[in-house]
Scaffold this motif. Structure first.
Motif, mmCIF file in Angstrom:
data_model
loop_
_atom_site.group_PDB
_atom_site.id
_atom_site.type_symbol
_atom_site.label_atom_id
_atom_site.label_comp_id
_atom_site.label_asym_id
_atom_site.label_seq_id
_atom_site.Cartn_x
_atom_site.Cartn_y
_atom_site.Cartn_z
ATOM 1 N N PRO A 168 44.469 36.381 45.122
ATOM 2 C CA PRO A 168 43.390 35.737 44.324
ATOM 3 C C PRO A 168 42.649 36.900 43.526
ATOM 4 O O PRO A 168 42.063 36.565 42.478
ATOM 5 C CB PRO A 168 42.477 35.079 45.272
ATOM 6 C CG PRO A 168 42.900 35.585 46.537
ATOM 7 C CD PRO A 168 44.358 35.927 46.446
ATOM 8 N N ALA A 171 45.067 37.598 40.660
ATOM 9 C CA ALA A 171 44.749 36.513 39.747
ATOM 10 C C ALA A 171 43.504 36.403 38.851
ATOM 11 O O ALA A 171 43.611 35.711 37.676
ATOM 12 C CB ALA A 171 45.376 35.158 40.398
ATOM 13 N N LEU A 172 42.587 36.591 39.642
ATOM 14 C CA LEU A 172 40.928 36.403 38.945
ATOM 15 C C LEU A 172 40.930 37.377 37.932
ATOM 16 O O LEU A 172 40.479 36.899 36.500
ATOM 17 C CB LEU A 172 40.081 36.721 39.880
ATOM 18 C CG LEU A 172 38.567 36.378 39.409
ATOM 19 C CD1 LEU A 172 38.428 35.004 38.857
ATOM 20 C CD2 LEU A 172 37.733 36.764 40.631
ATOM 21 N N VAL A 197 40.306 30.045 40.847
ATOM 22 C CA VAL A 197 40.895 31.423 41.683
ATOM 23 C C VAL A 197 39.915 31.998 42.274
ATOM 24 O O VAL A 197 40.268 32.284 43.394
ATOM 25 C CB VAL A 197 41.582 32.239 40.561
ATOM 26 C CG1 VAL A 197 41.898 33.767 41.246
ATOM 27 C CG2 VAL A 197 42.795 31.767 39.723
ATOM 28 N N TRP A 200 39.667 30.010 45.516
ATOM 29 C CA TRP A 200 40.910 30.277 46.300
ATOM 30 C C TRP A 200 40.308 31.646 47.001
ATOM 31 O O TRP A 200 40.584 31.794 48.199
ATOM 32 C CB TRP A 200 42.167 30.674 45.494
ATOM 33 C CG TRP A 200 43.178 31.246 46.085
ATOM 34 C CD1 TRP A 200 43.409 31.228 47.407
ATOM 35 C CD2 TRP A 200 44.284 31.786 45.546
ATOM 36 N NE1 TRP A 200 44.762 31.860 47.672
ATOM 37 C CE2 TRP A 200 45.155 32.065 46.133
ATOM 38 C CE3 TRP A 200 44.733 32.043 44.190
ATOM 39 C CZ2 TRP A 200 46.278 32.775 45.785
ATOM 40 C CZ3 TRP A 200 45.715 32.507 43.626
ATOM 41 C CH2 TRP A 200 46.693 33.111 44.506
ATOM 42 N N ALA A 201 39.682 32.521 46.376
ATOM 43 C CA ALA A 201 39.281 33.772 47.216
ATOM 44 C C ALA A 201 38.397 33.587 47.904
ATOM 45 O O ALA A 201 38.581 34.063 49.287
ATOM 46 C CB ALA A 201 38.920 34.783 45.906
ATOM 47 N N THR A 204 39.676 32.126 51.048
ATOM 48 C CA THR A 204 40.531 33.174 51.805
ATOM 49 C C THR A 204 39.612 33.950 52.910
ATOM 50 O O THR A 204 39.928 34.135 54.049
ATOM 51 C CB THR A 204 41.412 33.940 51.075
ATOM 52 O OG1 THR A 204 42.182 33.127 50.216
ATOM 53 C CG2 THR A 204 42.077 34.986 51.560
ATOM 54 N N ALA A 208 34.946 37.771 49.347
ATOM 55 C CA ALA A 208 35.484 37.690 48.105
ATOM 56 C C ALA A 208 34.239 37.350 47.195
ATOM 57 O O ALA A 208 34.263 37.185 45.899
ATOM 58 C CB ALA A 208 36.244 36.292 48.020
#
Length: 656
Positions: A168, A171-172, A197, A200-201, A204, A208
Motif C-alpha cells: 500500500p 501503491a499510494l 490505498v 488499505w495501509a 494493514t 500507516a
C-alpha cells in the motif's frame, strides 16, 4: 489556461533521451531482482513457528479455522492479550495460510517469502517510475531486498505485518503521482484510488498514519511543478483525514478506545526522548554497519544519557539531522528518502509506550526511504523533478562498489537465516549479539525451560535479572522455575523482591498468593491476594485464588461471596459453579449447591469429579437416589474417591 513547464537546469532528468540504451529489457532486470531475492531467502521456508507465532497462530484456532474468519478479522481484535491490537489484513493472510497449507510452518514462511519478493518488485517499479534508470533501480531494489536488517521481517512469520505495509505504501505514492500529473483533469476515480490505498495501509498497520505527512513531502521534494491547485490538494487531504477518522471510529466501536498502549505505562517526556534518540541511533548505526544485529537489541545502557552507547546514538542522529537540513533542497531525492525513514520509525521510537522497544521488522518499510538515499548516491541523482534531457549514464565505479556490497549482504543473509529458524536458535543468536538484553535472556531462559534444560534456564534467568533488576519478566519466570524444581522458599523470595520493585505486578501478586497457599502461609497469602483484587477487582484468576485461600482459612462466608462474584463475571466458567456448590454444601445450603453443580454440569465438560460433587450435593439435600446415580457415574468414569458410595451403602441406599 495552458500550464507552462518549469525548467530546472541544475537538476538531473528522470528519463533522458540521450541516455545509453540498455540491451536488457527493464522488466528482465526486475525479474532478476526477484529471482536473486528468492534464492538468497529460500531457506526461510524450513523455519519453525517461534516467538509470537504461538499466540497468533499455533494456539489461535478460534481465529483461523475457517474462511469466514477473514471477515471477523475486521470486526474483532487480533488473537492476543492486547485488546487494542488490530491488524485485520495480517490476520486475513494467516487465515489464508491455515486454510491452504494447514498447521505446518512452511506454508506461513512461504507466504512471507512471496511477499518479500513482491515488495522487491514493487520497490524496483517505484524507483524506475521516479528515476527512469533501470540499472540504478535494480541496484536500489537489491539493496532493499538483501540488506541484513531486513532478514528478521522475512524469516519470522510475526514480522509479516511490516511486509504487508509496503504494497500500500508503494501503491499510494504511485496513485498520488498519477493524481498529481493529472492536474486540472483530476477526476473522482483518482481521488478515490488514493483514499482506498491509504485505507488499505491503515487496516494493514496503524503506523500507516505516517503516510499523511509523507505526501506533502512528496509534493515538495519528488513531484515536478506545476502543483495542483490549493483547492485540489485540500479536497484530497480532507478525504484522507476522513478515511483516518473512519479508521479510528471503527477501532472505537470494536475496542471502546481509538488507541492502545496505555497498558504499558506513561513514561516521562525525557525518557521518551532518550528512547527516540537510542532507537534512531541504533537503526542508523546498523544500516551503515549491518553487523551484530539482534532480534531485540534494547538494553538499559542504550537510554543511559551518560553511556557511550547513548552518546554514539546522539552523535549519529545529530550528524544525519544536520545533513538533512543542510542539503534539504539541493539533494531532494535523498532528503525525501531520509524523511520517509524518520517518519516510519517515529511511531515505534518510544513516542508511544510499547511492550517491546527496538524490533528489527519495524524498520522494514522505512528501508524504502534508505533505498532512495542509496539510489541518489549510486546514480548521482540529486533531484528527480527536472525535465531536461541530460546524459545519465551510470557511474560505473559506484555500480561496482554496490555490487560488491550486495554480494556481502547476500552472504550475510544466507548465514543469518538459520539463526532465526526456531526459538532456541533465535534467542541464542540474540543473546550472543546483545548479552545485556534482559528480554533476550528471559526469552532464551523460557525456551530452555520448555526444552527441560533447567540448569541452563536458571543461568539465563539470573543473567536477565542481573542485566536489568527492574525488568519483572526474568525474575517472574525464575520464580516459577524455582517452584517447578521444588525450591518454593527461593521462589517466594524472588517474588517478594519483584513486588518490592513493581508493587502492582498482578502476575507476581497472584503467583505469590499461590505459593504462600501451598506453603500454608495462609494469612500472608490472603493479604497478597486481596491486594491483587484491589488492583483488578474482576480478575478471575486472582479472585479464584482468593476464594480458595478464604475457604482454607475457614472464612466460608467470604469465600461464598467471592465465588458468587466469579459466577457473575464469568457465568460460563464451570469451575466457578462447582466451587460455589462446594462452599454452599459447607454452609448447609444443599438445594442451592445442587443448582450450582447442575449448572456446572450443563456448561461441561462432564467428569468423574463433577459427578461426585453433584452426588454429594444431592445426598446433602436428602435425595439418596440421585446421589447414588451420580456416585455410580463417577465410579464408571474412573473417579478414585468412593467415599460417597461407601456412605450410601452404610445408609442402606446402595447395595453392599
Amino acid at each position: 489556461m495552458t500550464r507552462q513547464k518549469t525548467q530546472h537546469p541544475s537538476r538531473v532528468a528522470p528519463a533522458p533521451k540521450n541516455a545509453a540504451k540498455w540491451r536488457v529489457p527493464p522488466l528482465a532486470l526486475c525479474a532478476l531482482c526477484v529471482l536473486l531475492t528468492a534464492a538468497v531467502y529460500s531457506r526461510v521456508v524450513d523455519g519453525a513457528f517461534c516467538w509470537d507465532d504461538r499466540l497468533l497462530i499455533v494456539n489461535n484456532d478460534r481465529s483461523l479455522d475457517e474462511w469466514a474468519d477473514i471477515g471477523r478479522a475486521f470486526t474483532e481484535p487480533l488473537g492476543t492479550t492486547d485488546a487494542a491490537y488490530y491488524r485485520p489484513v495480517l490476520m486475513s493472510t494467516f487465515v489464508f495460510d491455515r486454510q491452504v497449507s494447514g498447521k505446518t510452518a512452511s506454508g506461513f514462511h512461504r507466504t512471507n517469502l512471496i511477499l518479500h519478493c513482491l515488495n522487491v518488485a514493487l520497490v524496483w517499479a517505484l524507483l524506475f517510475v521516479f528515476t527512469g534508470r533501470p540499472i540504478t533501480s535494480t541496484l536500489g531494489a537489491l539493496f532493499f531486498a538483501l540488506h541484513p536488517i531486513q532478514t528478521h521481517a522475512v524469516a519470522l512469520i510475526a514480522g509479516r505485518h511490516d511486509l504487508l505495509l509496503v504494497p500500500p505504501l508503494v501503491a499510494l505514492l504511485l496513485a498520488y503521482r498519477a493524481w498529481w500529473q493529472s492536474g486540472e483533469k483530476s477526476h473522482a476515480g483518482l481521488y478515490a484510488a488514493v483514499a482506498v490505498v491509504f485505507a488499505w495501509a491503515l487496516w494493514t498497520k496503524e503506523t500507516a498514519l505516517v503516510l499523511l505527512p509523507i505526501l506533502p513531502l512528496a509534493d515538495r521534494l519528488l513531484l515536478p511543478a506545476p502543483k495542483p491547485s490549493l483547492r485540489q490538494r485540500g479536497v484530497l487531504y480532507l478525504l484522507l483525514l476522513a478515511t483516518t477518522a473512519v479508521y479510528f471510529v471503527v477501532r472505537w466501536y470494536i475496542f471502546g478506545t481509538p488507541v492502545g498502549g496505555s497498558q504499558y505505562g506513561n513514561p516521562a517526556f525525557a525518557q521518551r526522548l532518550a528512547m527516540a534518540v537510542a532507537t534512531y541511533g541504533y537503526y542508523i548505526q546498523h544500516i551503515l554497519l549491518p553487523f551484530g544485529l539482534s532480534a531485540t537489541p534494547f538494553y538499559r545502557q542504550l537510554v543511559d544519557t551518560g553511556s557511550f552507547e547513548f552518546l554514539r546514538a546522539l552523535l549519529l542522529c545529530g550528524v544525519c539531522g544536520y545533513l538533512w537540513f543542510a542539503f534539504f533542497d539541493s539533494a531532494a531525492l535523498a532528503s525525501f528518502g531520509f524523511a520517509v525513514f524518520v517518519l516510519f520509525i517515529l511511531p515505534v521510537a518510544g513516542v508511544v509506550p510499547m511492550k517491546i522497544y527496538m524490533l528489527e521488522p519495524r524498520i522494514y518499510g522505512g528501508m524504502i526511504g534508505i533505498t532512495l538515499c542509496v539510489v541518489a548516491s549510486i546514480g548521482g541523482l540529486r533531484d528527480v523533478r527536472a525535465a531536461e534531457n541530460v546524459d545519465e549514464r551510470p557511474q560505473w565505479v559506484g555500480v561496482a562498489v554496490a555490487c560488491f556490497v550486495l554480494a556481502v549482504f547476500a552472504f550475510a543473509d544466507w548465514q543469518r537465516i538459520p539463526e532465526l529458524h526456531d526459538e532456541l536458535a533465535l534467542w541464542k543468536a540474540t543473546v550472543a549479539a546483545v548479552p545485556e538484553s534482559s528480554y533476550a535472556r528471559n526469552s532464551l531462559g523460557y525456551s530452555l525451560m520448555e526444552a527441560k534444560r533447567y540448569p541452563e534456564a536458571f543461568d539465563q534467568y539470573r543473567e536477565g535479572v542481573r542485566a536489568d533488576p527492574d525488568d519483572p519478566s526474568p525474575r517472574f519466570n525464575l520464580a516459577w522455575l524455582l517452584e517447578h524444581t521444588g525450591k518454593r522458599s527461593e521462589a517466594i523470595v524472588e517474588l517478594r523482591e519483584l513486588l518490592r520493585r513493581s508493587p502492582e505486578h498482578l502476575g507476581a501478586l497472584n503467583s505469590l498468593a499461590v505459593f504462600l497457599l501451598r506453603s500454608d502461609q495462609l494469612e500472608e497469602a490472603e493479604q497478597v491476594a486481596k491486594k491483587g483484587t484491589q488492583l483488578a477487582k474482576d480478575n478471575p484468576e486472582l479472585l479464584s485464588n482468593l476464594a480458595l485461600i478464604l475457604e482454607r482459612r475457614g472464612k466460608v462466608g467470604e469465600a461464598f461471596s467471592t465465588y458468587q462474584h466469579l459466577t457473575q463475571i464469568e457465568p460460563g466458567g464451570p469451575e466457578h459453579w462447582r466451587n460455589l456448590g462446594r462452599v454452599l454444601r459447607k454452609l448447609d445450603r444443599a438445594s442451592e449447591s445442587v443448582a450450582a453443580d447442575e449448572k456446572a454440569l450443563a456448561i461441561g465438560p462432564d467428569s468423574g469429579a463433577l459427578q461426585f460433587a453433584l452426588g454429594l450435593s444431592y445426598w446433602k439435600a436428602g435425595n439418596g437416589a440421585q446421589a447414588l446415580d451420580h456416585a455410580q457415574r463417577a465410579q464408571q468414569m474412573g473417579y478414585a474417591d468412593h467415599s460417597l458410595l461407601d456412605e450410601l451403602r452404610q445408609a442402606g441406599v446402595a447395595s453392599q
